[in-house]
Design a protein around this motif. Structure first.
Motif, short mmCIF file in Angstrom:
data_model
loop_
_atom_site.label_atom_id
_atom_site.label_comp_id
_atom_site.label_asym_id
_atom_site.label_seq_id
_atom_site.Cartn_x
_atom_site.Cartn_y
_atom_site.Cartn_z
N LEU A 140 0.64 -1.40 -0.14
CA LEU A 140 0.03 -0.37 0.04
C LEU A 140 1.02 1.42 -0.40
CD1 LEU A 140 -2.92 1.05 0.24
CD2 LEU A 140 -2.84 1.21 2.16
N ASP A 141 1.39 1.18 0.81
CA ASP A 141 3.05 2.82 0.99
C ASP A 141 3.30 2.93 -0.57
OD1 ASP A 141 2.22 2.96 3.94
OD2 ASP A 141 4.08 1.98 3.91
N GLU A 142 4.36 1.71 -0.91
CA GLU A 142 4.09 1.73 -2.37
C GLU A 142 3.55 2.23 -3.47
OE1 GLU A 142 6.44 -2.06 -4.00
OE2 GLU A 142 6.64 -2.08 -2.50
N LEU A 143 2.00 2.10 -3.39
CA LEU A 143 1.28 2.30 -4.53
C LEU A 143 0.95 3.83 -4.63
CD1 LEU A 143 -1.06 -0.41 -4.45
CD2 LEU A 143 0.28 -0.10 -6.51
N ARG A 144 0.99 3.75 -2.81
CA ARG A 144 1.13 5.71 -2.76
C ARG A 144 1.66 6.32 -3.32
NH1 ARG A 144 -1.83 4.46 4.00
NH2 ARG A 144 -4.00 4.27 2.96
N ARG A 145 3.14 6.14 -3.10
CA ARG A 145 4.21 6.48 -4.04
C ARG A 145 3.87 6.18 -5.32
NH1 ARG A 145 7.63 3.78 0.08
NH2 ARG A 145 7.88 2.17 -0.02
N ASN B 272 5.08 0.71 -8.91
CA ASN B 272 4.46 -0.57 -9.62
C ASN B 272 4.67 -1.82 -8.51
OD1 ASN B 272 4.20 0.91 -11.94
ND2 ASN B 272 6.42 -0.26 -12.47
N VAL B 273 3.51 -2.15 -7.81
CA VAL B 273 3.94 -3.59 -7.36
C VAL B 273 3.61 -4.16 -8.51
CG1 VAL B 273 2.48 -5.51 -5.41
CG2 VAL B 273 2.36 -2.05 -5.39
N LEU C 17 0.93 -8.87 -5.28
CA LEU C 17 -0.77 -9.00 -5.27
C LEU C 17 -1.28 -10.46 -4.73
CD1 LEU C 17 -1.68 -6.17 -7.25
CD2 LEU C 17 -0.84 -6.05 -4.79
N GLN C 18 -1.04 -11.24 -5.87
CA GLN C 18 -1.67 -12.41 -5.75
C GLN C 18 -1.17 -13.51 -4.17
OE1 GLN C 18 -0.86 -14.42 -9.86
NE2 GLN C 18 -2.55 -15.44 -9.90
N THR C 19 0.61 -13.28 -4.46
CA THR C 19 0.82 -14.29 -2.92
C THR C 19 0.19 -13.45 -1.59
OG1 THR C 19 3.04 -13.77 -4.60
CG2 THR C 19 3.08 -14.22 -1.48
N TRP C 20 -0.61 -12.66 -1.31
CA TRP C 20 -0.91 -11.93 -0.50
C TRP C 20 -2.42 -11.32 -0.58
CZ3 TRP C 20 1.95 -13.05 3.22
CH2 TRP C 20 3.84 -13.15 3.37
#
Length: 140
Positions: free
Chosen positions: A41-46, A49-50, A55-58
């Protein structure tokens, strides 16, 4: 102000927020999952890319499927926005030309070539006027 469309994922997050537990009440696996999701979420807010595999893992299968559905909706929306009216395209082209010529005029001005600088500045103003006329025609 824009309103965000309601989605199943947002509803799910809201319902999960209502059922929040203290961090100490979570199992080690749940704490780890929470930490990973918060990191993403922090990466996306910055605006970073994720990766899909993260995403599929978590995320659970349902949550990941919902992300996939929302991504497809986003792509459709972006495709619709690419379809611009011809007048708007002409306006944007004139604006680009005006900006390009203004930058050229600035460069010649810094080099001390006043004649060419004036020539490109006038050309830039002409393109700006054309762009303004196109914009006024779109609005009216």
């Amino acid at each position: 102000m824009k309103q965000k469309p309601k989605t199943k994922l947002r509803d799910l997050l809201k319902s999960k927020k209502a059922k929040t537990r203290k961090l100490s009440e979570l199992s080690k696996t749940e704490q780890n999952r929470l930490a990973k999701l918060n990191g993403m979420l922090d990466e996306l807010r910055r605006r970073e890319n994720v990766q899909n595999r993260q995403l599929q893992t978590w995320l659970s299968e349902d949550e990941y499927a919902q992300v996939d559905i929302e991504w497809k909706e986003q792509l459709e929306l972006r495709e619709e926005l690419k379809d611009k009216p011809d007048d708007l395209k002409r306006y944007e082209d004139k604006l680009k030309e005006a900006t390009f010529n203004d930058n050229k005029a600035e460069r010649f001005c810094k080099r001390g070539n006043k004649d060419k600088s004036t020539k490109f500045r006038n050309l830039s103003e002409s393109h700006c006027e054309d762009a303004l006329e196109i914009l006024q025609a779109i609005i009216c």
